[in-house]
Design an enzyme around this catalytic site. Structure first.
Site, PDB file in Angstrom:
ATOM      1  CE1 TYR A  14     -74.830  -5.094  33.961  1.00  0.00           C
ATOM      2  CE2 TYR A  14     -74.409  -6.897  35.502  1.00  0.00           C
ATOM      3  CZ  TYR A  14     -74.067  -5.669  34.978  1.00  0.00           C
ATOM      4  OH  TYR A  14     -72.969  -4.995  35.458  1.00  0.00           O
ATOM      5  CG  HIS A  19     -75.713  -6.155  25.986  1.00  0.00           C
ATOM      6  ND1 HIS A  19     -75.587  -6.191  24.612  1.00  0.00           N
ATOM      7  CD2 HIS A  19     -74.429  -6.063  26.466  1.00  0.00           C
ATOM      8  CE1 HIS A  19     -74.311  -6.108  24.276  1.00  0.00           C
ATOM      9  NE2 HIS A  19     -73.592  -6.050  25.374  1.00  0.00           N
ATOM     10  CG  PHE A  64     -69.760 -10.021  33.467  1.00  0.00           C
ATOM     11  CD1 PHE A  64     -70.805  -9.117  33.654  1.00  0.00           C
ATOM     12  CD2 PHE A  64     -69.249 -10.688  34.582  1.00  0.00           C
ATOM     13  CE1 PHE A  64     -71.320  -8.879  34.921  1.00  0.00           C
ATOM     14  CE2 PHE A  64     -69.757 -10.456  35.852  1.00  0.00           C
ATOM     15  CZ  PHE A  64     -70.809  -9.546  36.028  1.00  0.00           C
ATOM     16  CG  ASN A  66     -66.738  -7.140  27.324  1.00  0.00           C
ATOM     17  OD1 ASN A  66     -67.859  -7.012  26.836  1.00  0.00           O
ATOM     18  ND2 ASN A  66     -66.030  -6.103  27.719  1.00  0.00           N
ATOM     19  CG  ASP A  91     -77.451  -7.283  22.123  1.00  0.00           C
ATOM     20  OD1 ASP A  91     -76.772  -8.240  22.554  1.00  0.00           O
ATOM     21  OD2 ASP A  91     -77.023  -6.111  22.100  1.00  0.00           O
ATOM     22  CG  ASN A 112     -67.291  -5.389  23.447  1.00  0.00           C
ATOM     23  OD1 ASN A 112     -66.512  -5.137  22.524  1.00  0.00           O
ATOM     24  ND2 ASN A 112     -67.680  -4.452  24.304  1.00  0.00           N
TER      25      ASN A 112
END
Length: 238
Positions: A14, A19, A64, A66, A91, A112
């Site tokens: 990632y 993001h 992560f 969330n 973002d 999220n």
């Protein structure tokens, strides 16, 4: 102490995602200033340093996106940092690429990571939103945010991150509008507009004002004056 919380997803898969611009922002600040090496605590990567005479904790949650708030909340409680001394950097789909906005509190806008922050930290933290643009269709959003920045994006992304790193002390000093101007200049974006003020109507003389507000004249319908007017202009009913 202040906490700068950059939001993103952990791991090399990632690292280049749109993001993850929050992680990228903290990495730029870390490179530019005298912070400690990255270490692991609070389910995050953290580094400590000084900016503008204040102690600052850089924090990249490794939970992560969330669950970002769990990590930030844990650090807040450990250091007894009030919610107003937290800056979340993340973002924003609803800003064009390269634009930035900074405010305290607000809604999550479907993000999220911010939903999690609101749940675990309260809502009155400062929010530095970095625009990544919208793909145009709702069904393309996930692919867009979890896609890597393109080479063409470096034209605005690198100057944005470098300007944020150069002027990170403004975040500490609360010089929000000055920081927004610096970021706008770096990316060639127009700075945030000041709230528009209503234009005052042009001045009028008291005579003209009186005329504008005068009641319409009621002409006589009977009597000598009425007869004279009929002779001059005729009866409009004829």
């Amino acid at each position: 102490m202040l906490i700068f919380a950059g939001l993103g997803n952990p791991g090399p898969k990632y690292a280049g995602n749109r993001h993850n611009i929050g992680f990228m922002a903290l990495d730029a600040i870390h490179r530019r200033h005298a912070f400690s090496p990255w270490s692991k605590k609070f389910k995050a990567e953290i580094a400590e340093g000084d900016l503008a005479g204040e102690r600052v904790l850089l924090l990249k949650p490794q939970t992560f996106m969330n669950l970002s708030g769990k990590s930030v909340g844990e650090a807040m409680r450990f250091y007894k940092v009030p919610v107003g001394s937290v800056v979340a950097i993340y973002d924003e789909l609803d800003l064009v690429p390269g634009k930035a906005r900074l405010k305290t509190g607000g809604g999550h806008g479907g993000h999220n990571g911010i939903k999690s922050m609101d749940a675990h930290c309260g809502r009155d933290y400062r929010r530095l939103r970095l625009g990544i643009g919208h793909p145009g269709a709702k069904e393309q959003v996930e692919r867009h945010v979890l896609g890597d920045f393109a080479k063409a994006d470096r034209i605005w992304l690198d100057p944005l991150l470098e300007a944020l790193a150069d002027n990170a002390d403004m975040l500490v000093k609360g010089e929000d509008s000055q920081l927004m101007n610096k970021l706008a200049l770096a990316t060639g974006s127009p700075p945030p507009a000041e709230p528009a003020q209503k234009a005052k109507p042009a001045g009028q003389s008291h005579i003209r004002a009186a005329r504008n507000h005068a009641q319409p004249r009621i002409l006589p319908t009977t009597g000598p004056m009425a007869d004279m007017l009929k002779k001059m202009f005729g009866n409009k009913d004829e």
